[in-house]
Design an enzyme around this catalytic site. Sequence first.
Site, mmCIF file in Angstrom:
data_model
loop_
_atom_site.group_PDB
_atom_site.id
_atom_site.type_symbol
_atom_site.label_atom_id
_atom_site.label_comp_id
_atom_site.label_asym_id
_atom_site.label_seq_id
_atom_site.Cartn_x
_atom_site.Cartn_y
_atom_site.Cartn_z
ATOM 1 N N ASP A 1 0.854 -1.189 0.000
ATOM 2 C CA ASP A 1 0.000 0.000 0.000
ATOM 3 C C ASP A 1 0.890 1.239 0.000
ATOM 4 O OD1 ASP A 1 -2.946 1.060 0.688
ATOM 5 O OD2 ASP A 1 -1.493 2.234 1.844
ATOM 6 N N ASN B 1 -2.461 12.695 -4.196
ATOM 7 C CA ASN B 1 -3.526 12.988 -5.159
ATOM 8 C C ASN B 1 -4.094 14.388 -4.951
ATOM 9 O OD1 ASN B 1 -3.965 11.085 -7.150
ATOM 10 N ND2 ASN B 1 -5.293 9.805 -5.897
ATOM 11 N N ASP C 1 -4.594 2.236 -4.565
ATOM 12 C CA ASP C 1 -3.136 2.323 -4.434
ATOM 13 C C ASP C 1 -2.562 1.061 -3.794
ATOM 14 O OD1 ASP C 1 -4.361 2.839 -2.004
ATOM 15 O OD2 ASP C 1 -2.751 4.125 -1.286
#
Length: 216
Positions: free
Chosen positions: A101, A109, A144
């Site tokens: 992760d 983002n 992700d």
Amino acid sequence: MRKVNFKGRIVTFFFVLGINSIYMAYYFIRDGFISWMEYLGLPVLLSLSWWFGKQYDRAKFYSEKDALTGIYNRRFIETIFLKIKMAADRKNHGVAILFIDINNFKTINDYFGHKEGDKLLRVISGQLERSVQNTDIVARWGGDEFIILSPCIMKKDTTHELMERMNHHLKMISSTHSEISVSVGTALYPAEGATLDELLRVADKKMYNMKIRHKA
């Protein structure tokens, strides 16, 4: 990295070519000649066969690969795991799962924008693929999160070698993205679970604990 598969195109092309060749040979033997319409029609048929084969290759690609990164997707992992497990049982080997992760991806983002976030996912996918051996499978699990399936694991220490290679390649990204880091959880079949879901629960818990330590 996307790998173009031409299997559907090649199979349909030569299938149509073979059938049409038999058809033309039959009429040549029977009549002593082949109509000019057959010669004109052959390129059309072969073009159509190539097009239909391309549609098959495209459908096959998107059924197994992640559209954004080009690596394998969740559906493929769920399908292939049973085959990998059966092969490991026959050879008396293990299978390692690494659940990965990206730390603080939402912040990346929000700060840089989703376009840069997508670009980063593609870069990380490429680095993960460079970290593994030919028998390993890298997939995007969703968002992700990534998974690495590593068959033929003989001992637990082997996963550490894989993680070291992965960390080495991910450090290359940090030269342009200083905040990039990942949390990784591992699970070993059959020692820590018999099914994909059981192994993922173990790996996810370890990954979560690592993420908590990263934030501390």
